[in-house]
Structures are given as structure tokens and as C-alpha cells.
Scaffold this motif. Structure first.
Motif, short mmCIF file in Angstrom:
data_model
loop_
_atom_site.label_atom_id
_atom_site.label_comp_id
_atom_site.label_asym_id
_atom_site.label_seq_id
_atom_site.Cartn_x
_atom_site.Cartn_y
_atom_site.Cartn_z
N ALA A 1 0.88 -1.18 0.00
CA ALA A 1 0.00 0.00 0.00
C ALA A 1 0.91 1.23 0.00
CB ALA A 1 -0.90 -0.01 1.23
N TRP A 2 0.86 1.95 -1.09
CA TRP A 2 1.69 3.15 -1.26
C TRP A 2 1.59 4.06 -0.02
CZ3 TRP A 2 1.31 6.13 -6.60
CH2 TRP A 2 2.24 7.18 -6.63
N SER A 3 0.35 4.25 0.46
CA SER A 3 0.15 5.21 1.56
C SER A 3 0.60 4.68 2.93
CB SER A 3 -1.32 5.65 1.63
OG SER A 3 -2.15 4.57 1.96
N ARG A 4 1.08 3.42 2.99
CA ARG A 4 1.77 2.99 4.22
C ARG A 4 3.19 3.52 4.22
NH1 ARG A 4 -0.88 -0.06 7.48
NH2 ARG A 4 -2.37 -1.49 6.55
N ILE A 5 3.75 3.66 3.03
CA ILE A 5 5.16 4.03 2.93
C ILE A 5 5.32 5.54 2.76
CG2 ILE A 5 7.24 3.65 1.55
CD1 ILE A 5 6.30 0.74 1.27
N PHE A 6 4.46 6.10 1.93
CA PHE A 6 4.37 7.57 1.85
C PHE A 6 2.91 7.92 2.10
CE2 PHE A 6 8.27 6.83 -0.55
CZ PHE A 6 9.09 7.83 -0.08
N PRO A 7 2.57 8.26 3.36
CA PRO A 7 1.16 8.44 3.73
C PRO A 7 0.42 9.46 2.86
CG PRO A 7 2.52 8.30 5.68
CD PRO A 7 3.47 8.32 4.52
N LYS A 8 1.10 10.52 2.49
CA LYS A 8 0.45 11.51 1.62
C LYS A 8 0.87 11.30 0.17
CE LYS A 8 0.06 15.79 3.16
NZ LYS A 8 0.61 17.08 3.65
N GLY A 9 2.02 10.72 -0.02
CA GLY A 9 2.48 10.43 -1.38
C GLY A 9 3.57 11.36 -1.87
N ASP A 10 3.57 12.61 -1.36
CA ASP A 10 4.56 13.57 -1.89
C ASP A 10 5.61 13.97 -0.85
OD1 ASP A 10 2.90 15.07 -0.28
OD2 ASP A 10 2.35 16.53 -1.82
N LYS B 1 9.12 13.76 1.33
CA LYS B 1 10.50 13.42 0.98
C LYS B 1 10.93 12.13 1.68
CE LYS B 1 12.15 16.96 -1.56
NZ LYS B 1 10.79 17.04 -2.14
N GLU B 2 10.52 12.02 2.94
CA GLU B 2 10.96 10.87 3.74
C GLU B 2 9.84 9.85 3.92
OE1 GLU B 2 14.08 10.33 4.63
OE2 GLU B 2 14.54 12.23 3.60
N PRO B 3 10.17 8.56 3.81
CA PRO B 3 9.13 7.54 3.98
C PRO B 3 8.77 7.32 5.44
CG PRO B 3 11.27 6.52 3.59
CD PRO B 3 11.49 7.99 3.48
N ASN B 4 7.67 6.64 5.65
CA ASN B 4 7.17 6.28 6.97
C ASN B 4 7.81 4.95 7.39
OD1 ASN B 4 5.52 5.76 9.26
ND2 ASN B 4 3.96 4.78 7.96
N GLU B 5 8.70 5.03 8.37
CA GLU B 5 9.48 3.85 8.76
C GLU B 5 8.58 2.67 9.19
OE1 GLU B 5 12.44 2.67 8.44
OE2 GLU B 5 12.11 0.95 9.78
N GLU B 6 7.50 2.99 9.88
CA GLU B 6 6.62 1.90 10.35
C GLU B 6 6.04 1.09 9.18
OE1 GLU B 6 4.05 3.61 13.41
OE2 GLU B 6 3.35 1.56 13.81
N GLY B 7 5.69 1.80 8.13
CA GLY B 7 5.15 1.12 6.95
C GLY B 7 6.21 0.27 6.28
N LEU B 8 7.40 0.83 6.16
CA LEU B 8 8.51 0.08 5.54
C LEU B 8 8.83 -1.18 6.34
CD1 LEU B 8 11.08 2.84 4.52
CD2 LEU B 8 9.98 1.17 3.01
N LYS B 9 8.81 -1.02 7.65
CA LYS B 9 9.13 -2.14 8.54
C LYS B 9 8.07 -3.23 8.42
CE LYS B 9 11.37 -3.90 12.22
NZ LYS B 9 10.63 -5.15 12.36
N PHE B 10 6.82 -2.82 8.28
CA PHE B 10 5.75 -3.82 8.15
C PHE B 10 6.04 -4.76 6.97
CE2 PHE B 10 1.73 -5.00 5.97
CZ PHE B 10 1.29 -5.94 6.89
#
Ligand code: P53
Length: 476
Positions: A92-101, A103-112
């Protein structure tokens, strides 16, 4: 033996149809979340109601889905028990970039997803990852009009940079866009497109498609740079169009219908816009904004393999009298009088799979990967909760036999086969739970009642045997 030794047997899911946990772990809202079950499932994103968020009157099945977000260990263990060599899933794109635009990804999503891939690795299951399966962060829909905007290419590129680097060594097979040709059926979920009054809809669709095609080429480029072991595929909603009769007009209609779908794969696999598409756009007054850099990217970074979904063949005709539509939602075409259909009106055509494989292989001469196939049916568990799904076994056995013929008799290079919805999940077309595809039954109804308990259906042991014999024993 028909299938190669390392044949990738497995099953498929998509994040928005199984994960749930839509607001957990820092995940942002996505277009696929706000699509309710029911008749008006897609009208809500046409702009008529302008629904960009939840409302009180509707039920939104993707919010919780089958809660794989919390159950993935148990589910992957069941896949491993069946002997899966691969598991196709989407991020799910929005787990990694919650808004999408960002610069930095969401670590919790990446870790999942890292945990999910490691869980697969534990069992020797090779993940096959769809980067976008109809989903788009809601913020990108609202602020940019989703894929109609060229800026999406850059955001997608960031996503790819992050995931290819982070999951290097854990994932080797990637698909850029699920059923990329479904964009032609927008505002179906693909590409997050919706339309306003006065929009030139065809123009917007083809421009958005161009952005996705360029993004797909960039993804292929980065995937190969980050890890030469990476293999990238395109993904087509396939199903050859038969002419309703041998009347030349019908034959021509079927060719045109095939062209409409092959267009995307022609670009992704051959690296160029096909002449018939350029001519059609010219005739229809569609002018695509494309740069010379775009064209160079398309040319240089074509896909390694061709993947596709196959549920049914289709029928084309120019005769309105004969255009008795099948019920199969966007798969609707003239009805084929020689075929039976599923409870949802999807016509069943195993030989059509062999025909489709031959058509695609003849055209591209690259390895194929069947990444979706299956029967959506109503399952009724007995008093012990057991489902005797012989109808599903029949459907799959016939399709596997057809693909075996395509390999053994026609010489097609086939990498693998993953059935759709290997565990029951939410239907993309209708939002229902009762349209089930799985080997694993999930106790949940259309409106979210149920314990979410998993149980093996009869087809579970059957598929286990099919995999164990590398497709030699298809008997029930
Ligand atoms: P459902 C329509 C026609 C062909 C493929 O579909 C389609 C659809 C969407 O309805 O989608 C693919 O759930 C898709 C999956 C989807 C599956 O087919 O409507 O990639 O997300 O669930 C089956 O029965």
C-alpha cells in the motif's frame, strides 16, 4: 515434465483487499479505502457525489478487510503449508508515503513489509510484489488529480527508490502497475482518476496512461540498477477477444478490442507507442504531452517478463442485436453461447487461457507469468466449518491443464502461476466478501460480521498436491 523445475506456484492478494489496518502504523488514506460496498461503489468517485472521505450511509470493506495486517504470519504459514513457491501481494503506497509527496518515507510502513517479506523468506517463498494495485494516496488524488498529473511520476520514482533499496535481496520479482489497461475503465479504481463536468475524459485517460508508462520504465531502470537480480514485469488484464461470427466486421471489432488492451503492453515490452495507437489518438484528437526523455526511457527500459490476469475470454461484435452483455462488470462483452458462466456471470473458458497465452507469447516473445486466475463463488461451510469447493477445483484444474498444454505442446516459456485470492478477501469489482476465491475460508460477511477465523477448504489439500507434483496430478 511440463513445467520447469523452478516453476513459481502460488497465490495472489492485493493490499487494499486483504490488509485492513487502514489507519494504523501511520498509513495515509487511499482512494481504495473510500470505495463502499454496493451498487454505487464507483459512482462515488466519479465526482457526482465528490466523495473523498467516508460517510455514514455506506460500509467500507477495505477498512478492516480480512485484517491481514495483524494476521499475516498465520496466513503465510498456511501458504507455506500448501507449498507455495511464491506469494504475489501488493504494497500500500500510503503505508510508505502516507500523503504520497513526502521526501521521507514512513518507517513503520517500511518495517511492516520488511517483516512480511522476512516471513516469506523463512519458508523459502519468493515474494512477487505489485507496486501499485489500483491504489493511490488520497492526498495525491486531491492535490494533483492523481495520475493525470506528470508530478506523479516523480512521487512514484521516490517510492521505487525507497522500496528497491530497502527490500534488496528480499524481493526479486516486481510488477509496476496492476492491470494497467484498466485505466481505460476509469473511474474504476485504477490510477485514482475521477472526472469533472466538461473534462475531456479520453484525453485525460491517455495522458494518465502515458505517465504510468513512463513511471513503469523508470521503475524498471531503477530496479535493474539497484539489483541486477531484479526482474520487472508489466501486468495486463488479459482475455482474448473472439469475433462473435466470421463476418469480417466482427473479426475486425475483435482485433480493435485486442489492440485497445495490448497498447499498454506494446509500450512496456517493445518500448514504443504502436502505430495503430498513434493513429487512433490522432483521429480522436488526443494529444499527449510527451518529451524526448520520456520516449528514450520507454525505449531503453522495457520489462523482463509479461504477467497477466485471466478470468475469461471476451467476445466482440459490431451487431447491436447480438450485444447481449454478460454480467461480468467491466469485463462485460457480448455473450459467448458456447460457454457456461460463474454465479457472477463471468464466462468460463479454460481453452481461452491457452489461446490468450499464445496470443501474448507470439506478440512479445518474453517469458509469461499468470498472476491471477480463479473462480469467484459462494461457499457454504458445513456444520464443521468445512467447504467442499469441488466447483473451484474443477475450474482451476481445467485452467492449469490448459496452461500445461500451452507449455508442453506450444512451447511457451511460463515462469509461474498464482491464483487470485488464495485466501478469501474483498472483491475489487463489488466490495463483497461473499464472492470468494480462496483455498482458505475467512469467517467474515459482506458487512464485516464474523470472527475472521481462517479454515482450510477442500481445495487447500488439492492445490497442495498439485504443487507437490509440479502440476502432474490435477485429479480431485
Ligand atoms: P473481483 C474486473 C475485470 C478483470 C479483472 O475481480 C478485475 C476486475 C475487477 O473487478 O480485477 C482483477 O474481485 C484485479 C483484482 C480483482 C480480481 O480481478 O471483482 O486485479 O484486484 O479482485 C477479481 O471478482
Amino acid at each position: 515434465m511440463a513445467f520447469r523445475k523452478d516453476f513459481l506456484w502460488g497465490g495472489t492478494t492485493a493490499a487494499n483487499q486483504c490488509e485492513g489496518g487502514y489507519d494504523e502504523g501511520g498509513r495515509g488514506l487511499a482512494n481504495v479505502d473510500v470505495v463502499p460496498i454496493g451498487e454505487d461503489r464507483f459512482s462515488v468517485i466519479t465526482g457526482q457525489k465528490k466523495m473523498f472521505d467516508f460517510d455514514e450511509e455506506h460500509f467500507y470493506p477495505a477498512k478492516e478487510a480480512i485484517d491481514m495486517y495483524h494476521n499475516y504470519k498465520e496466513d503465510i504459514a498456511l501458504f507455506a503449508e500448501m507449498g507455495f513457491k511464491t506469494y504475489r501481494m501488493s504494497i500500500a503506497w500510503s503505508r510508505i508515503f502516507p500523503k504520497g509527496d513526502e521526501k521521507e518515507p514512513n518507517e513503520e510502513g517500511l518495517k511492516f513489509y520488511e517483516d512480511v517479506f522476512k516471513e516469506c523468506q523463512k519458508y523459502g517463498i519468493e515474494p512477487l510484489v505489485t507496486i501499485t494495485h489500483f491504489d493511490c494516496p488520497m492526498h495525491l488524488v486531491e492535490a494533483y488529480g492523481a495520475w493525470r498529473s506528470r508530478e506523479l511520476i516523480g512521487f512514484y520514482e521516490n517510492l521505487c527508490q525507497v522500496i528497491f533499496n530497502r527490500y534488496k535481496g528480499l524481493v526479486h520479482y516486481w510488477l509496476t502497475f496492476n492491470e494497467i489497461n484498466m485505466i481505460l475503465h476509469a473511474p474504476f479504481m485504477g490510477a485514482g482518476l475521477y472526472f469533472e463536468e466538461g473534462d475531456n475524459i479520453e484525453q485525460i485517460k491517455y495522458q494518465a496512461a502515458h505517465h504510468e508508462l513512463v513511471a513503469s520504465a523508470i521503475a524498471t531502470k531503477i530496479a535493474h540498477e539497484v539489483d541486477p537480480e531484479n526482474k520487472v514485469g508489466c501486468m495486463l488484464a488479459a482475455g482474448t477477444n473472439y469475433p462473435f461470427t466470421c463476418k469480417p466486421e466482427d473479426v475486425w471489432a475483435s482485433r480493435q478490442a485486442d489492440h485497445e488492451n495490448y497498447f499498454f503492453i506494446d509500450v512496456q515490452s517493445r518500448g514504443e507507442y504502436p502505430a495503430y495507437a498513434l493513429k487512433k489518438m490522432e483521429r480522436d484528437g488526443i494529444v499527449i504531452d510527451m518529451t524526448s526523455e520520456d520516449l528514450a526511457l520507454l525505449k531503453e527500459h522495457t520489462v523482463d517478463f509479461i504477467s497477466f490476469s485471466y478470468y475469461s475470454s471476451r467476445v466482440a461484435t459490431t451487431d447491436p442485436e447480438l450485444l447481449e452483455q454478460t454480467a461480468g462488470n467491466i469485463f462485460a462483452s457480448a455473450k459467448n453461447p458456447y460457454l457456461k458462466e460463474s454465479e457472477w456471470g463471468w464466462q468460463i473458458d479454460p481453452l481461452g487461457l491457452r489461446i490468450t497465452m499464445n496470443d501474448i507469447y507470439d506478440r512479445y516473445q518474453k517469458p509469461l507469468f499468470i498472476v491471477e486466475n480463479g473462480l469467484g463463488a459462494i461457499d457454504t461451510p458445513d456444520e464443521n466449518g468445512y467447504v467442499e469447493d469441488d466447483y473451484r477445483i474443477d475450474y482451476l484444474a481445467q485452467h492449469i491443464q490448459a496452461m500445461k498444454d500451452a507449455v508442453e505442446l506450444d512451447g511457451i516459456d511460463l515462469l509461474g502461476y498464482t491464483t487470485w485470492g488464495c485466501i478469501d478477501l474483498v472483491s475489487a469489482g463489488t466490495g463483497e466478501m461473499k464472492k470468494r476465491y480462496g483455498f482458505i475460508y475467512v469467517d467474515r460477511d459482506n458487512y464485516g460480521n464474523g470472527t475472521l477465523k481462517r479454515s482450510k477448504k477442500k481445495s487447500f489439500d488439492w492445490y497442495k498436491k498439485v504443487i507437490a507434483t509440479n502440476g502432474e496430478d490435477l485429479s480431485n
